[in-house]
Design an enzyme around this catalytic site. Sequence first.
Site, mmCIF file in Angstrom:
data_model
loop_
_atom_site.group_PDB
_atom_site.id
_atom_site.type_symbol
_atom_site.label_atom_id
_atom_site.label_comp_id
_atom_site.label_asym_id
_atom_site.label_seq_id
_atom_site.Cartn_x
_atom_site.Cartn_y
_atom_site.Cartn_z
ATOM 1 N N LYS A 257 27.837 2.115 0.568
ATOM 2 C CA LYS A 257 28.633 3.348 0.523
ATOM 3 C C LYS A 257 29.937 3.063 1.249
ATOM 4 O O LYS A 257 29.971 2.262 2.199
ATOM 5 C CB LYS A 257 27.888 4.475 1.241
ATOM 6 C CG LYS A 257 28.298 5.853 0.812
ATOM 7 C CD LYS A 257 27.507 6.343 -0.386
ATOM 8 C CE LYS A 257 27.888 7.749 -0.779
ATOM 9 N NZ LYS A 257 27.032 8.294 -1.816
ATOM 10 N N GLY B 116 22.923 27.492 -6.406
ATOM 11 C CA GLY B 116 24.120 26.724 -6.770
ATOM 12 C C GLY B 116 24.112 26.373 -8.243
ATOM 13 O O GLY B 116 23.279 25.592 -8.701
ATOM 14 N N VAL B 117 25.043 27.001 -8.987
ATOM 15 C CA VAL B 117 25.101 26.716 -10.424
ATOM 16 C C VAL B 117 26.437 26.039 -10.749
ATOM 17 O O VAL B 117 27.205 26.495 -11.578
ATOM 18 C CB VAL B 117 24.855 27.990 -11.274
ATOM 19 C CG1 VAL B 117 23.391 28.342 -11.252
ATOM 20 C CG2 VAL B 117 25.700 29.177 -10.782
ATOM 21 N N GLY B 118 26.684 24.959 -10.052
ATOM 22 C CA GLY B 118 27.865 24.139 -10.319
ATOM 23 C C GLY B 118 27.538 23.144 -11.419
ATOM 24 O O GLY B 118 26.826 23.467 -12.370
ATOM 25 N N HIS B 119 28.021 21.929 -11.272
ATOM 26 C CA HIS B 119 27.851 20.925 -12.326
ATOM 27 C C HIS B 119 26.389 20.689 -12.683
ATOM 28 O O HIS B 119 26.012 20.679 -13.848
ATOM 29 C CB HIS B 119 28.512 19.611 -11.909
ATOM 30 C CG HIS B 119 29.995 19.689 -11.901
ATOM 31 N ND1 HIS B 119 30.714 19.992 -10.786
ATOM 32 C CD2 HIS B 119 30.887 19.524 -12.908
ATOM 33 C CE1 HIS B 119 32.003 20.008 -11.085
ATOM 34 N NE2 HIS B 119 32.138 19.730 -12.360
ATOM 35 N N VAL B 120 25.560 20.465 -11.674
ATOM 36 C CA VAL B 120 24.149 20.165 -11.951
ATOM 37 C C VAL B 120 23.374 21.448 -12.251
ATOM 38 O O VAL B 120 22.623 21.527 -13.232
ATOM 39 C CB VAL B 120 23.487 19.434 -10.754
ATOM 40 C CG1 VAL B 120 22.024 19.155 -11.058
ATOM 41 C CG2 VAL B 120 24.222 18.138 -10.438
ATOM 42 N N TYR C 12 24.161 24.266 -13.458
ATOM 43 C CA TYR C 12 24.410 24.842 -14.788
ATOM 44 C C TYR C 12 23.481 24.205 -15.830
ATOM 45 O O TYR C 12 22.821 24.885 -16.606
ATOM 46 C CB TYR C 12 25.883 24.620 -15.179
ATOM 47 C CG TYR C 12 26.194 25.048 -16.590
ATOM 48 C CD1 TYR C 12 26.537 26.366 -16.878
ATOM 49 C CD2 TYR C 12 26.115 24.139 -17.656
ATOM 50 C CE1 TYR C 12 26.794 26.765 -18.182
ATOM 51 C CE2 TYR C 12 26.376 24.533 -18.956
ATOM 52 C CZ TYR C 12 26.716 25.844 -19.219
ATOM 53 O OH TYR C 12 26.963 26.236 -20.512
HETATM 54 P P1 NAD Z 1 29.110 21.413 -7.488
HETATM 55 O O1 NAD Z 1 30.084 21.475 -6.373
HETATM 56 O O2 NAD Z 1 29.605 21.345 -8.880
HETATM 57 O O3 NAD Z 1 28.135 22.693 -7.421
HETATM 58 C C1 NAD Z 1 27.652 23.218 -6.228
HETATM 59 C C2 NAD Z 1 27.558 24.710 -6.409
HETATM 60 O O4 NAD Z 1 26.954 25.270 -5.242
HETATM 61 C C3 NAD Z 1 28.922 25.403 -6.567
HETATM 62 O O5 NAD Z 1 28.896 26.285 -7.670
HETATM 63 C C4 NAD Z 1 29.093 26.137 -5.251
HETATM 64 O O6 NAD Z 1 29.868 27.299 -5.366
HETATM 65 C C5 NAD Z 1 27.651 26.446 -4.909
HETATM 66 N N1 NAD Z 1 27.439 26.771 -3.498
HETATM 67 C C6 NAD Z 1 28.071 26.299 -2.397
HETATM 68 N N2 NAD Z 1 27.580 26.900 -1.289
HETATM 69 C C7 NAD Z 1 26.619 27.751 -1.700
HETATM 70 C C8 NAD Z 1 25.741 28.635 -1.032
HETATM 71 N N3 NAD Z 1 25.778 28.785 0.291
HETATM 72 N N4 NAD Z 1 24.855 29.353 -1.758
HETATM 73 C C9 NAD Z 1 24.825 29.235 -3.115
HETATM 74 N N5 NAD Z 1 25.642 28.399 -3.797
HETATM 75 C C10 NAD Z 1 26.522 27.686 -3.106
HETATM 76 O O7 NAD Z 1 28.129 20.204 -7.148
HETATM 77 P P2 NAD Z 1 27.142 19.474 -8.138
HETATM 78 O O8 NAD Z 1 27.789 18.267 -8.679
HETATM 79 O O9 NAD Z 1 26.528 20.454 -9.061
HETATM 80 O O10 NAD Z 1 26.035 18.976 -7.104
HETATM 81 C C11 NAD Z 1 25.124 19.877 -6.526
HETATM 82 C C12 NAD Z 1 24.335 19.165 -5.439
HETATM 83 O O11 NAD Z 1 23.620 18.066 -6.007
HETATM 84 C C13 NAD Z 1 25.212 18.569 -4.337
HETATM 85 O O12 NAD Z 1 24.500 18.657 -3.128
HETATM 86 C C14 NAD Z 1 25.350 17.128 -4.744
HETATM 87 O O13 NAD Z 1 25.552 16.274 -3.632
HETATM 88 C C15 NAD Z 1 24.004 16.854 -5.366
HETATM 89 N N6 NAD Z 1 24.007 15.783 -6.367
HETATM 90 C C16 NAD Z 1 24.814 15.879 -7.442
HETATM 91 C C17 NAD Z 1 24.801 14.883 -8.404
HETATM 92 C C18 NAD Z 1 25.643 14.981 -9.652
HETATM 93 O O14 NAD Z 1 25.387 14.244 -10.615
HETATM 94 N N7 NAD Z 1 26.630 15.858 -9.685
HETATM 95 C C19 NAD Z 1 23.952 13.770 -8.252
HETATM 96 C C20 NAD Z 1 23.118 13.705 -7.132
HETATM 97 C C21 NAD Z 1 23.161 14.721 -6.195
#
Ligand code: NAD
Length: 364
Positions: free
Chosen positions: A80, A180-184, A186
């Site tokens: 990392k 949390g309905v961000g990238h993952v 959703y």
């Molecule tokens: P993202 O930033 O797209 O989505 C995170 C979501 O969580 C956002 O919509 C944000 O508004 C919401 N959020 C933040 N604080 C919150 C709270 N207190 N209560 C409710 N919702 C809240 O991130 P992502 O890419 O979807 O990743 C989500 C998690 O998974 C992260 O912890 C990330 O490290 C982990 N992760 C992601 C991936 C990937 O492929 N993107 C891979 C491994 C791990």
Amino acid sequence: MDIFEKLAARSHEQVVLCHDPVTGLRAIIAIHDTTLGPALGGTRMWTYADDGAALKDALRLSRGMTYKSAASGLNLGGGKAVIIGNSKTDKNEMLFRSYGRFVQGIAGRYITAEDVGTSVQDMEWVRMETDHVVGISRSLGGSGDPSPFTALGVLGGMRAALNWQTGSDSLSGKSVAVQGVGHVGYHLVRHVIEAGGRVVVADIDSDNLRKVTTDFDGVEIVEPDTIYDAPCDIFAPCALGAVINDETLPKLKCSIVAGSANNVLDKDRHATALAERGILYAPDYVVNAGGLMNVANELEGYNDARATQQVQGIYDITTEIFRIAREESITTAEAADTLAERRIASIARIKDSYVGQPVRRLRH
Ligand code: NAD
């Protein structure tokens, strides 16, 4: 600062300090273990309080990658990097190209990717200077957005947990609370609904909430601080780390925890606390490895179908972890570490006999 003491404490192999006075680059690349293959892990950009905090983060995160790759069956080690700086104000092409030259200089012992504070665009600058970078956009032959693959892997982990508990891995009629309905999150909501499950979600971002409720029928919204209390079969943390803690644990009304967020347990002892409450914990770094599996595919020519098949294997890996936990009377979190450590130890023991030009594929 006793740097070698810090490396020795967790058996880190190498730390590279990168400094370029022209671009202002200050970066630390940490390589934890390369028994299985080159160390792969993203580059984080963050405003650390001091250099010690940056080093600590790089060491901690690189070790985590060793375990994640090993448990995932990848022939990759753990690495990392951190760039010290503000990702909103300090980014430019020069900085990332300068960083790319340092990565190139490590000659493939470390392969980088995007992480918190860095983007696909930044990695494309890095790629101008080095071959040792993954997570490139599909238009450049890369693997693109890892999130759908991460969500697919989390779904597999959920199904494995359901199967372990009930003898059926069907999500039909099951309820899932997604934090949390961000990238993952959703894509996870999409999968659960397609599989006949019910979904309750919480997010602090109203746009992201609107997107899931517009795109999918029947999604219920609750306030961010009440998602822990939501009665459900599965709690899926997909936002932040350390959300399973002394305060939230007594509130949980689920029988399974499986989500994408990293370091979801505040302390190691929370794995025991979950087990004592009869809640099956699908370890975070195992079920969220789909994104890593996807980017790792770039190393030997990206192939969507192959990546998907590999991510589907998270179901069996999760089941194997539950089996180890039961047979050895340890928590599922400890079982995940055990699986990873045993794989590294076993591969290290293969006799290093002469084979001419050696071949070691980076994935199965
Ligand atoms: P993202 O930033 O797209 O989505 C995170 C979501 O969580 C956002 O919509 C944000 O508004 C919401 N959020 C933040 N604080 C919150 C709270 N207190 N209560 C409710 N919702 C809240 O991130 P992502 O890419 O979807 O990743 C989500 C998690 O998974 C992260 O912890 C990330 O490290 C982990 N992760 C992601 C991936 C990937 O492929 N993107 C891979 C491994 C791990």
